[in-house]
Design an enzyme around this catalytic site. Sequence first.
Site, short mmCIF file in Angstrom:
data_model
loop_
_atom_site.label_atom_id
_atom_site.label_comp_id
_atom_site.label_asym_id
_atom_site.label_seq_id
_atom_site.Cartn_x
_atom_site.Cartn_y
_atom_site.Cartn_z
N VAL A 1 81.61 75.05 -45.62
CA VAL A 1 82.80 75.88 -45.36
C VAL A 1 82.41 77.05 -44.46
O VAL A 1 83.19 77.47 -43.60
CB VAL A 1 83.39 76.39 -46.70
CG1 VAL A 1 84.53 77.36 -46.47
CG2 VAL A 1 83.85 75.21 -47.57
N ASP B 1 92.97 73.61 -42.27
CA ASP B 1 93.78 73.47 -41.06
C ASP B 1 94.80 72.33 -41.26
O ASP B 1 95.96 72.45 -40.88
CB ASP B 1 92.88 73.17 -39.85
CG ASP B 1 91.73 74.17 -39.78
OD1 ASP B 1 92.00 75.36 -39.63
OD2 ASP B 1 90.56 73.74 -39.92
N HIS C 1 86.27 73.11 -36.25
CA HIS C 1 87.01 74.10 -37.04
C HIS C 1 86.90 75.43 -36.29
O HIS C 1 86.09 76.29 -36.62
CB HIS C 1 86.44 74.21 -38.45
CG HIS C 1 87.01 75.38 -39.21
ND1 HIS C 1 88.31 75.42 -39.63
CD2 HIS C 1 86.47 76.56 -39.58
CE1 HIS C 1 88.54 76.58 -40.24
NE2 HIS C 1 87.43 77.29 -40.21
P1 NDP Z 1 84.13 84.57 -47.28
O1 NDP Z 1 83.88 84.04 -48.63
O2 NDP Z 1 85.47 85.12 -46.96
O3 NDP Z 1 83.80 83.45 -46.18
C1 NDP Z 1 82.63 82.68 -46.29
C2 NDP Z 1 82.49 81.80 -45.08
O4 NDP Z 1 83.54 80.87 -45.02
C3 NDP Z 1 82.51 82.55 -43.75
O5 NDP Z 1 81.54 81.96 -42.91
C4 NDP Z 1 83.90 82.27 -43.24
O6 NDP Z 1 83.94 82.28 -41.83
C5 NDP Z 1 84.06 80.87 -43.72
N1 NDP Z 1 85.41 80.33 -43.67
C6 NDP Z 1 85.70 79.05 -43.33
N2 NDP Z 1 87.00 78.83 -43.36
C7 NDP Z 1 87.58 79.96 -43.71
C8 NDP Z 1 88.92 80.36 -43.89
N3 NDP Z 1 89.91 79.55 -43.71
N4 NDP Z 1 89.18 81.61 -44.26
C9 NDP Z 1 88.18 82.46 -44.43
N5 NDP Z 1 86.88 82.17 -44.27
C10 NDP Z 1 86.59 80.93 -43.90
O7 NDP Z 1 83.03 85.64 -46.87
P2 NDP Z 1 82.42 86.86 -47.70
O8 NDP Z 1 81.75 87.70 -46.68
O9 NDP Z 1 83.39 87.43 -48.65
O10 NDP Z 1 81.32 86.15 -48.59
C11 NDP Z 1 80.22 85.51 -48.10
C12 NDP Z 1 79.17 85.56 -49.17
O11 NDP Z 1 78.12 84.73 -48.77
C13 NDP Z 1 78.60 86.96 -49.42
O12 NDP Z 1 78.66 87.22 -50.81
C14 NDP Z 1 77.15 86.83 -48.94
O13 NDP Z 1 76.27 87.58 -49.72
C15 NDP Z 1 76.92 85.36 -49.14
N6 NDP Z 1 75.86 84.71 -48.39
C16 NDP Z 1 75.08 83.89 -49.11
C17 NDP Z 1 74.06 83.20 -48.55
C18 NDP Z 1 73.25 82.32 -49.40
O14 NDP Z 1 73.70 81.96 -50.49
N7 NDP Z 1 72.07 81.97 -49.00
C19 NDP Z 1 73.77 83.32 -47.11
C20 NDP Z 1 74.67 84.19 -46.40
C21 NDP Z 1 75.69 84.86 -47.04
P3 NDP Z 1 84.30 83.57 -40.96
O15 NDP Z 1 83.12 84.50 -41.10
O16 NDP Z 1 84.44 83.00 -39.60
O17 NDP Z 1 85.56 84.12 -41.56
#
Ligand code: NDP
Length: 326
Positions: free
Chosen positions: A129, A159, A187
């Site tokens: 995702v 989508d 996407h």
């Molecule tokens: P979100 O949970 O809102 O989004 C997560 C990812 O999904 C982003 O890449 C986002 O893309 C993507 N995405 C895909 N489709 C959609 C959609 N329709 N609407 C919104 N997002 C979409 O992000 P947060 O920042 O709230 O949370 C990310 C978490 O991931 C954080 O807690 C961070 O710490 C964690 N993380 C964990 C990692 C790991 O486990 N190793 C590595 C990196 C981060 P876009 O940015 O383009 O919106």
Amino acid sequence: MEKPLRIAITGAAGNIGYALAFRLAAGNLLGPDRPVILQMLEIAPALGALEGVCMELRDCAFPTLDGLVATADANEAFDQADICFLVGARPRGPGMERKDLLSANGQIFGPQGQAIAARAKKDVRVLVVGNPANTNALIAASAAKGLDRRQFHAMTRLDHNRAISQLAEKTGSHPREIRKVTIWGNHSSTQVPDLSQATVGGKPAMSLVDAEWYKGTFIPTVQQRGAAIIKARGQSSAASAASSAMDHMRNWIQGTPEGDWVSMAVPADGSYGVSEGVVFSYPCTCKGGDYQVVKDLPLDDFLKEKLAATEKELREERAAVESLLG
Ligand code: NDP
């Protein structure tokens, strides 16, 4: 009760992860007879927030929740996993070029692919995702030696669902009356929402809407829906993304209804002139736990041109991460 399903979620303390964890724990993926164990991965600074998510999950006393793992160790999160939702990704920072974003995410999805191959069940299903989702899925699949690339998908189901919702609104119908909508390609804003085969209550959708609405309103609305939600909500879409991720996984496991298909970004297999090497969204049907790309649909010149543009973008993304592909 059946044997619990082990479900890994990365980025579990984020927006989408937060919505996804509760729906999964409530048994909304495969029903009340299939308990789940959630194995949640976060980066170390987010482990405190993840502990809060665990507290809330326990407080729900879900009858279908058989266990929780909260960790910053990918090997632990993916251990014996049946299903992985790869949600956590590096967001674009100020001044960050697309290439930098791709490569930063490559550093996350490569090791995760390796850990999945080493620790998850051999028949694991993985849905990416986190953006750029198609190319992240490509990187993870390529790092997951010993697993089949077909086990790694990226999500275009949101989508697809957005397209259904827009068409239902326009035609005064209900989403359940709509069949055979397709999202092609990446996407991203080059995705191609296609109604050429879609039906509403059995009638061709294109006989109910005019071409001007289709090209001038429908396509841009679906492509830019994420931005519209950020503007309205002040935060990106989360519950709808989580719900669509579950729809994707449920159809993959349980099948698609007769006479319909869903959009799934899967390894390109030459269908529609898109050669191997990218993860491309196609119309897919699922049966017996596997998916098939729907072949040989007619494409007019308008669609051919759009498909070529979204494929070009995916090839460019691939070129930017080539060094990370095994
Ligand atoms: P979100 O949970 O809102 O989004 C997560 C990812 O999904 C982003 O890449 C986002 O893309 C993507 N995405 C895909 N489709 C959609 C959609 N329709 N609407 C919104 N997002 C979409 O992000 P947060 O920042 O709230 O949370 C990310 C978490 O991931 C954080 O807690 C961070 O710490 C964690 N993380 C964990 C990692 C790991 O486990 N190793 C590595 C990196 C981060 P876009 O940015 O383009 O919106």
